[in-house]
Design a protein around this motif. Structure first.
Motif, PDB file in Angstrom:
ATOM      1  N   ASN A 445       0.872  -1.171   0.000  1.00 61.11           N
ATOM      2  CA  ASN A 445       0.000   0.000   0.000  1.00 61.11           C
ATOM      3  C   ASN A 445       0.911   1.224   0.000  1.00 61.11           C
ATOM      4  N   VAL A 446       0.910   2.009  -1.079  1.00 60.51           N
ATOM      5  CA  VAL A 446       1.872   3.092  -1.216  1.00 60.51           C
ATOM      6  C   VAL A 446       1.177   4.439  -1.248  1.00 60.51           C
ATOM      7  N   SER A 447       1.988   5.477  -1.168  1.00 58.95           N
ATOM      8  CA  SER A 447       1.470   6.838  -1.243  1.00 58.95           C
ATOM      9  C   SER A 447       0.799   7.082  -2.593  1.00 58.95           C
ATOM     10  N   SER A 448      -0.226   7.932  -2.574  1.00 61.33           N
ATOM     11  CA  SER A 448      -0.901   8.291  -3.827  1.00 61.33           C
ATOM     12  C   SER A 448       0.027   9.016  -4.785  1.00 61.33           C
ATOM     13  N   TYR A 450       2.669   7.935  -5.986  1.00 59.63           N
ATOM     14  CA  TYR A 450       3.064   6.988  -7.013  1.00 59.63           C
ATOM     15  C   TYR A 450       2.060   6.974  -8.149  1.00 59.63           C
ATOM     16  N   CYS A 451       0.795   6.775  -7.817  1.00 55.71           N
ATOM     17  CA  CYS A 451      -0.226   6.627  -8.851  1.00 55.71           C
ATOM     18  C   CYS A 451      -0.549   7.934  -9.544  1.00 55.71           C
ATOM     19  N   ASN A 452      -0.323   9.070  -8.870  1.00 52.14           N
ATOM     20  CA  ASN A 452      -0.644  10.370  -9.463  1.00 52.14           C
ATOM     21  C   ASN A 452       0.490  10.941 -10.281  1.00 52.14           C
ATOM     22  N   SER A 453       1.692  10.362 -10.169  1.00 53.01           N
ATOM     23  CA  SER A 453       2.845  10.893 -10.896  1.00 53.01           C
ATOM     24  C   SER A 453       2.743  10.538 -12.375  1.00 53.01           C
ATOM     25  N   PRO A 454       2.851  11.523 -13.274  1.00 53.50           N
ATOM     26  CA  PRO A 454       2.847  11.194 -14.706  1.00 53.50           C
ATOM     27  C   PRO A 454       4.071  10.397 -15.123  1.00 53.50           C
ATOM     28  N   ASN A 455       5.151  10.494 -14.362  1.00 55.55           N
ATOM     29  CA  ASN A 455       6.365   9.740 -14.649  1.00 55.55           C
ATOM     30  C   ASN A 455       6.536   8.689 -13.569  1.00 55.55           C
ATOM     31  N   ARG A 456       6.199   7.441 -13.865  1.00 54.98           N
ATOM     32  CA  ARG A 456       6.220   6.394 -12.854  1.00 54.98           C
ATOM     33  C   ARG A 456       7.626   6.086 -12.352  1.00 54.98           C
TER      34      ARG A 456
END
Length: 602
Positions: A445-448, A450-456
């Motif tokens: 379970n990671v910080s949002s 990660y998922c919100n970054s356009p550059n993974r």
């Protein structure tokens, strides 16, 4: 540029080595021209064993010593006939090294007017190691809000005698940028104490910040009593931002009726203080919780389940698969893995589905990490899908066609609220040489962020070092052999290395010819990768059997191959040859410091 770019290099040297200048070197690829290169030696050395003998150990870069700002070196000298082998760690930052391939050399040389008897890598003292990493020494005016380590500064000086107070020219100005960070402070250089009469005698070395010792969590210090030793490494926490006068001081020991000894650095070698800001615990881009970690070592396979609506099952296996020219020869982690067997009666298109247990993603953003092995001339497919109940919500990842006889890693970030399962779907190809395997599966379970970054790739690039934890005790005075301390470290990545370090004032023994080893254990065991074991020892053959020799020691290293879990981290002492060191002492009168941090390795 990221505030810190890390590369990691380990050099195991086997057995005892007597070095000549330039005898050991390793290849390194420096990626950035604007970074400094930090190098570190960790291993056993001896400069000499006869009276007034010693040696200088130093790093070179493409056969030239560092000149920006000064050489990276340690000196080992003895003024009396005393045969000892001691674990030593020293490091430094070298500027103005261009990007590209280079040779990092570890060398030994003579001291002016002093004979030498160098010895390196004594057989019972663990495996010597060299580490190298690139460090951004820029001003970092943005304070690197998502970083664990930044604002790295180095102060170099020529060691000199000091009766008491600030040690030589060690004081320098350091500007702390962020209010929510701690300071990690390290000294590398010659520390010594002259023989004291009347006995007993002791000399304490300690850090101050604007003239005051650290109060949170403990003073940062080490001591020498009837011994010379060329290195002390200490660390501290200090919260407020702003300018600090950082200095190493010398003075009287705090406990007992001990006479203050006179400092004696022996030779004017290059000493240094390295200061850096660190954030303790998790940061914005670090994993928040481990939901699942599994290497299939147990027959319960961690609660994974086989689908009842497919054509065949996944198989748990140790060693190679039953078919030639396909499948792995061994597990990636441990002894077991899961794979699809594609021999008869399987036919083209047959599918096997393996589900994780039911998991819950509270923050809405998850990370899946696993290893896969796909080798053979008739591979089918491996698909990874996300399910909410009976409904597939998305396909996370797919693989087909490309054969490679090695374990490979995959990282997948995904959004999902509430309960879910991940399915591994293996599909048989056109022939029997299509075995596909998985191992070392972990879900976080990671910080949002990660998922919100356009550059993974941003979170991984920004977090070369993360999840820094530390533990401190003062005046511990642990006597004897066995487990000194244990603590729980919440390791949050299955792919990271774990860098651990301990610093304490220790005594080997009062006996003649004792050897004491200090060793880190992980879950009760040594590091699973043998060449990465983290240990150090000291052997002393002194002709004064009634004298207690006390000195500071640092033992550190990076252990790989550890799973993501609440890991029991412990430190042990044991005998390592010679007389049993039953009266060894750890944490004498000063701070006993332990730290652990995860590092991303190339």
């Amino acid at each position: 540029m990221a505030c810190r770019v890390l590369e990691y290099l380990i050099l195991p040297l086997v057995g005892a080595k007597t070095l000549i200048v330039g005898a050991k070197s390793v290849n390194y690829m420096k990626k950035n021209a604007s970074t400094a290169l930090r190098v570190r030696w960790s291993g056993s050395i001896r400069g000499g064993y006869s009276s007034n003998h010693g040696s200088r150990f130093y790093f070179t870069f493409d056969r030239a010593p560092c000149t920006g700002p000064a050489g990276i070196e340690a000196v080992d000298w003895t003024g009396a006939s005393r045969n000892y082998h001691q674990h030593i760690e020293f490091e430094g930052l070298c500027n103005n090294i261009p990007a590209g391939h280079m040779q990092i050399g570890f060398n030994v040389g003579t001291l002016p007017g002093i004979s030498w008897q160098p010895y390196l890598g004594w057989t019972t003292s663990g495996k010597p190691k060299i580490t190298a990493e690139e460090v951004d020494l820029g001003e970092n005016k943005g304070m690197c809000p998502h970083h664990t380590v930044f604002n790295v500064k180095q102060h170099t000086l020529a060691t000199a005698d000091t009766d008491s107070g600030i040690y030589g020219a060690s004081a320098f100005r350091y500007t702390k940028l962020a209010p929510d960070t701690s300071l990690r402070v390290r000294w590398f250089g010659a520390l010594g104490a002259k023989s004291q009469s009347p006995a007993p005698g002791c000399l304490r070395f300690y850090f101050t910040f604007n003239g005051e010792e650290c109060k949170s969590p403990t003073p940062i210090d080490g001591a020498i009593a009837w011994l010379t030793d060329p290195i002390i490494q200490t660390r501290t926490t200090h919260s407020s931002q702003g300018d600090y006068a950082v200095a190493l001081n010398v003075g009287q020991c705090l406990f007992g009726n001990l006479n203050q000894m006179d400092p004696d650095p022996h030779v004017n070698d290059v000493s240094r203080i390295i200061v850096e800001e660190v954030r303790l615990g998790k940061s914005q881009f670090a994993e928040q919780a481990v939901l699942l970690t599994c290497s299939f070592e147990s027959s319960s396979i961690c609660g994974f389940t086989q689908s009842t609506n497919d054509d065949f099952n996944w198989t748990r296996r140790s060693g190679g698969t039953s078919s030639s020219y396909t499948g792995p020869s061994s597990a990636y982690s441990g002894s077991y893995y899961m794979y699809i067997e594609t021999s008869s009666p399987r036919v083209l298109g047959d599918t096997a589905v393996l589900y994780t247990p039911n998991l819950n993603l509270a923050g809405g953003c998850g990370r899946l990490v696993f290893r896969y092995h796909a080798y053979g001339s008739s591979l089918g497919y491996l698909r990874v899908k996300l399910y909410n109940g009976q409904h597939m919500t998305q396909q996370l990842w797919a693989y087909s066609g490309y054969s490679k006889n090695t374990w490979q890693e995959t990282n997948v970030y995904f959004k999902q609220g509430g309960n879910f399962q991940i399915a591994f779907e293996g599909v048989r190809g056109r022939g029997v040489t299509g075995d596909i395997a998985i191992d070392a599966v972990a879900v976080f379970n990671v910080s949002s962020s990660y998922c919100n970054s356009p550059n993974r790739d941003l979170p991984k690039a920004a977090q070369q070092v993360f999840n820094l934890r530390h533990w401190n005790w003062y005046n511990l005075n642990f006597t004897g052999l066995g487990e000194i301390k244990s603590m729980i470290y919440p390791k949050i990545s299955s792919t990271s290395g774990l860098r651990v370090s301990m610093t304490a004032t220790v005594m080997t023994s009062q006996r003649l010819g004792p050897c004491t080893q200090w060793q880190f254990r992980f879950g009760g065991h040594v590091c699973p990768v043998p060449t990465h074991s983290v240990e150090g020892s000291r052997y002393t053959y002194s002709y004064q059997t009634t004298t207690q020799h006390l000195f500071p020691i640092t033992v550190s290293g990076i252990c790989t191959g550890l799973p993501a879990e609440n890991l029991v981290l412990s430190i042990h002492t044991s005998s390592c040859g010679g007389s049993p060191a039953v009266d060894a002492v750890t944490g004498w009168q000063t701070s006993f410091f332990v730290s652990a941090e995860e590092v991303v390795l190339p």
